[in-house]
Design a protein around this motif. Structure first.
Motif, mmCIF file in Angstrom:
data_model
loop_
_atom_site.group_PDB
_atom_site.id
_atom_site.type_symbol
_atom_site.label_atom_id
_atom_site.label_comp_id
_atom_site.label_asym_id
_atom_site.label_seq_id
_atom_site.Cartn_x
_atom_site.Cartn_y
_atom_site.Cartn_z
ATOM 1 N N SER A 36 9.559 13.306 -35.642
ATOM 2 C CA SER A 36 8.895 14.257 -34.760
ATOM 3 C C SER A 36 9.740 15.523 -34.711
ATOM 4 C CB SER A 36 8.762 13.646 -33.365
ATOM 5 O OG SER A 36 10.006 13.129 -32.931
ATOM 6 N N GLY A 37 9.161 16.585 -34.217
ATOM 7 C CA GLY A 37 9.879 17.856 -34.169
ATOM 8 C C GLY A 37 9.023 18.918 -33.530
ATOM 9 N N PRO A 38 9.519 20.144 -33.515
ATOM 10 C CA PRO A 38 8.755 21.243 -32.920
ATOM 11 C C PRO A 38 7.576 21.624 -33.800
ATOM 12 C CG PRO A 38 10.716 22.089 -33.987
ATOM 13 C CD PRO A 38 10.825 20.599 -34.056
ATOM 14 N N TYR A 39 6.505 22.094 -33.159
ATOM 15 C CA TYR A 39 5.370 22.610 -33.923
ATOM 16 C C TYR A 39 5.801 23.902 -34.611
ATOM 17 C CZ TYR A 39 0.743 24.383 -35.022
ATOM 18 O OH TYR A 39 -0.361 24.857 -35.685
ATOM 19 N N PRO A 40 5.419 24.119 -35.887
ATOM 20 C CA PRO A 40 4.495 23.348 -36.721
ATOM 21 C C PRO A 40 5.162 22.304 -37.618
ATOM 22 C CG PRO A 40 4.936 25.438 -37.767
ATOM 23 C CD PRO A 40 5.717 25.442 -36.479
ATOM 24 N N GLU A 41 6.481 22.126 -37.458
ATOM 25 C CA GLU A 41 7.149 21.073 -38.235
ATOM 26 C C GLU A 41 6.458 19.735 -38.030
ATOM 27 O OE1 GLU A 41 11.370 18.743 -37.731
ATOM 28 O OE2 GLU A 41 11.418 20.933 -37.672
ATOM 29 N N SER A 42 6.061 19.473 -36.792
ATOM 30 C CA SER A 42 5.290 18.278 -36.448
ATOM 31 C C SER A 42 4.298 18.665 -35.361
ATOM 32 C CB SER A 42 6.205 17.169 -35.938
ATOM 33 O OG SER A 42 5.440 16.115 -35.371
ATOM 34 N N PRO A 43 3.035 18.232 -35.451
ATOM 35 C CA PRO A 43 2.055 18.600 -34.432
ATOM 36 C C PRO A 43 1.996 17.636 -33.260
ATOM 37 C CG PRO A 43 0.942 17.453 -36.203
ATOM 38 C CD PRO A 43 2.409 17.537 -36.596
ATOM 39 N N MET A 44 2.690 16.504 -33.333
ATOM 40 C CA MET A 44 2.438 15.402 -32.398
ATOM 41 C C MET A 44 2.685 15.765 -30.936
ATOM 42 S SD MET A 44 3.759 12.015 -34.489
ATOM 43 C CE MET A 44 5.468 12.567 -34.566
ATOM 44 N N ALA A 45 3.858 16.311 -30.631
ATOM 45 C CA ALA A 45 4.172 16.600 -29.233
ATOM 46 C C ALA A 45 3.224 17.643 -28.653
ATOM 47 C CB ALA A 45 5.622 17.074 -29.115
ATOM 48 N N LEU A 46 2.913 18.679 -29.427
ATOM 49 C CA LEU A 46 2.005 19.717 -28.929
ATOM 50 C C LEU A 46 0.600 19.165 -28.744
ATOM 51 C CD1 LEU A 46 1.552 22.576 -28.022
ATOM 52 C CD2 LEU A 46 1.403 23.298 -30.418
ATOM 53 N N GLU A 47 0.156 18.304 -29.639
ATOM 54 C CA GLU A 47 -1.141 17.649 -29.450
ATOM 55 C C GLU A 47 -1.154 16.863 -28.138
ATOM 56 O OE1 GLU A 47 -2.438 16.823 -34.116
ATOM 57 O OE2 GLU A 47 -1.219 15.357 -33.044
ATOM 58 N N ASP A 48 -0.084 16.122 -27.875
ATOM 59 C CA ASP A 48 -0.013 15.335 -26.641
ATOM 60 C C ASP A 48 -0.012 16.238 -25.412
ATOM 61 O OD1 ASP A 48 0.138 13.118 -28.302
ATOM 62 O OD2 ASP A 48 2.296 12.806 -28.008
ATOM 63 N N GLY A 49 0.682 17.372 -25.504
ATOM 64 C CA GLY A 49 0.701 18.315 -24.385
ATOM 65 C C GLY A 49 -0.654 18.931 -24.132
ATOM 66 N N GLN A 50 -1.330 19.368 -25.188
ATOM 67 C CA GLN A 50 -2.665 19.949 -25.042
ATOM 68 C C GLN A 50 -3.629 18.938 -24.415
ATOM 69 O OE1 GLN A 50 -3.618 21.218 -29.068
ATOM 70 N NE2 GLN A 50 -3.003 23.322 -28.619
ATOM 71 N N ARG A 51 -3.588 17.735 -24.916
ATOM 72 C CA ARG A 51 -4.480 16.683 -24.404
ATOM 73 C C ARG A 51 -4.227 16.429 -22.913
ATOM 74 N NH1 ARG A 51 -9.146 13.691 -24.612
ATOM 75 N NH2 ARG A 51 -8.780 11.613 -23.795
ATOM 76 N N THR A 52 -2.963 16.399 -22.513
ATOM 77 C CA THR A 52 -2.627 16.072 -21.127
ATOM 78 C C THR A 52 -3.068 17.154 -20.158
ATOM 79 O OG1 THR A 52 -0.762 14.731 -21.868
ATOM 80 C CG2 THR A 52 -0.744 15.442 -19.571
ATOM 81 N N VAL A 53 -2.844 18.416 -20.503
ATOM 82 C CA VAL A 53 -3.295 19.490 -19.607
ATOM 83 C C VAL A 53 -4.816 19.451 -19.472
ATOM 84 C CG1 VAL A 53 -3.457 21.991 -19.312
ATOM 85 C CG2 VAL A 53 -1.276 20.953 -19.962
ATOM 86 N N GLY A 54 -5.523 19.158 -20.571
ATOM 87 C CA GLY A 54 -6.980 19.013 -20.489
ATOM 88 C C GLY A 54 -7.384 17.870 -19.574
ATOM 89 N N LEU A 55 -6.669 16.754 -19.652
ATOM 90 C CA LEU A 55 -6.973 15.615 -18.782
ATOM 91 C C LEU A 55 -6.730 15.956 -17.308
ATOM 92 C CD1 LEU A 55 -5.430 12.723 -20.897
ATOM 93 C CD2 LEU A 55 -7.820 12.846 -20.150
ATOM 94 N N VAL A 56 -5.658 16.678 -17.031
ATOM 95 C CA VAL A 56 -5.376 17.055 -15.641
ATOM 96 C C VAL A 56 -6.480 17.957 -15.107
ATOM 97 C CG1 VAL A 56 -3.757 18.242 -14.118
ATOM 98 C CG2 VAL A 56 -2.884 16.767 -15.937
ATOM 99 N N ARG A 57 -6.956 18.894 -15.919
ATOM 100 C CA ARG A 57 -8.052 19.768 -15.456
ATOM 101 C C ARG A 57 -9.330 18.963 -15.251
ATOM 102 N NH1 ARG A 57 -5.729 24.438 -18.049
ATOM 103 N NH2 ARG A 57 -5.047 25.692 -16.272
ATOM 104 N N LEU A 58 -9.599 18.026 -16.139
ATOM 105 C CA LEU A 58 -10.806 17.215 -16.011
ATOM 106 C C LEU A 58 -10.794 16.415 -14.710
ATOM 107 C CD1 LEU A 58 -13.428 16.202 -17.454
ATOM 108 C CD2 LEU A 58 -12.023 14.311 -18.333
ATOM 109 N N HIS A 59 -9.633 15.940 -14.324
ATOM 110 C CA HIS A 59 -9.518 15.074 -13.132
ATOM 111 C C HIS A 59 -9.011 15.845 -11.914
ATOM 112 C CE1 HIS A 59 -10.321 11.290 -15.248
ATOM 113 N NE2 HIS A 59 -9.611 11.786 -16.251
ATOM 114 N N ALA A 60 -9.044 17.168 -11.971
ATOM 115 C CA ALA A 60 -8.459 17.976 -10.897
ATOM 116 C C ALA A 60 -9.039 17.630 -9.526
ATOM 117 C CB ALA A 60 -8.649 19.458 -11.195
#
Length: 336
Positions: free
Chosen positions: A138-162
């Motif tokens: 794993s690593g910083p984007y764009p070296e690896s997309p995984m952490a940023l994907e997880d961050g994007q998904r989580t903020v979306g989930l928080v807004r959905l369940h606000a």
């Protein structure tokens, strides 16, 4: 931040000074929830089982042990709701660890212990990290997309369940340390488009943070490799606003971070004697934010080192949580 947690990598070898448990669990009354309903995007083969390791003895921080998680392949979030008053604000917390491990208490649960009594909901993200081969690390984007994907998904989930979680959808921020500080900046500059195909309604919500708190970050300035690549094709001149000192290319922004006027208000903090991440990371990001006319507050301290979290030490830098509280009031996220 290339050497980030070269210190940690050395520490990992001293297993006699650690206590390992199979998995990390949050405190009673809190439950980890997978952020992906099925397969994770850009999944990598598991490098080994997820393990929580507690550093003890001569590796104390603030006089106490600390715990890190390694080999996270199934990311989760844990919601810590305030008891009593509720400001409506929420913070998604990104622990640091060089994109190799996660300092889950020092830079995770202890943040929630600080903010929830202030009426702020905390969402602790256990994002994907690995520090062993032969699989891609794993690593910083764009070296690896995984952490940023997880961050994007989580903020979306928080807004959905606000509404369900009693959160104002316009007061959702991010807070991260070290690698997590870089992830906070990446979230602040990569929110127009998801890095992964939409899964459900959460991915139709905005993943733009309303504010960002970036603590002793790395990967924010132009790396030596990026500098060499640029100089190989043309002479590089640092863009800077309104004659901000000299055109020192070490203060140029990492070109993978696209700061615009829509980048959210940001709080930056770092110690000048940080032995892991150079203070130029904070300075480069500050200059870019100023140029884009993004509200930014930066605090630099002479001493404090790296990875102190919220634990009090003899150095003034460790009083930083009070500065963040004042700043959140000043930008209208909480009542002053």
């Amino acid at each position: 931040m290339k050497p980030l947690f070269s210190v940690l990598c050395a520490l990992l070898a001293f297993t006699s000074l650690s206590a390992q448990t199979p998995t990390w669990q949050p405190s009673p009354g809190h439950t980890q929830v997978p952020i992906w309903p099925g397969a994770v995007p850009d999944a990598q083969p598991a490098a080994g089982p997820e393990v929580a390791t507690t550093r003890t003895k001569d590796h104390f921080v603030g006089g106490r042990p600390w715990t890190y998680i390694s080999n996270v392949s199934r990311p989760t979030m844990t919601v810590y709701s305030p008891k009593g008053k509720n400001t409506g604000a929420a913070v998604v917390v990104f622990p640091g660890g060089g994109y190799q491990v996660l300092a889950i208490d020092l830079e995770g649960t202890e943040v929630c212990d600080w903010l929830t009594p202030k009426g702020i909901t905390c969402v602790l993200l256990k994002y994907r990290v690995t520090d062993v081969g032969p699989y891609p690390k794993s690593g910083p984007y764009p070296e690896s997309p995984m952490a940023l994907e997880d961050g994007q998904r989580t903020v979306g989930l928080v807004r959905l369940h606000a509404a369900e979680w009693h959160i104002d959808p316009h007061k959702i921020g991010v807070l991260g340390f070290s690698a997590g500080g870089h992830l906070s900046a990446a979230m602040s500059t990569h929110f127009e488009t998801r890095l992964y195909p939409a899964v459900d309604a959460a991915d139709k919500e905005s993943c733009r943070p309303d504010f960002a708190v970036v603590i002793y970050p790395g990967h924010l300035s132009l790396s030596a490799a990026q500098r060499d690549a640029r100089q190989g094709t043309k002479k590089f001149v640092l863009p800077h606003p309104d004659h901000l000192s000299s055109a020192d290319e070490s203060l140029a922004l990492n070109p993978d971070l696209h700061v615009t006027s829509r980048t959210p208000p940001t709080f930056l903090l770092q110690a000048e004697d940080d032995h892991v991440d150079n203070v130029n990371d904070s300075l480069a990001y500050y200059i870019a934010l100023k140029k884009a006319v993004v509200p930014v507050e930066m605090h630099l301290y002479a001493q404090g080192g790296h990875a102190f979290g919220l634990r009090r030490t003899k150095f003034p830098v460790t009083a930083w949580p009070a500065l963040v509280e004042t700043w959140l009031g000043a930008i209208g996220m909480i009542s002053e």
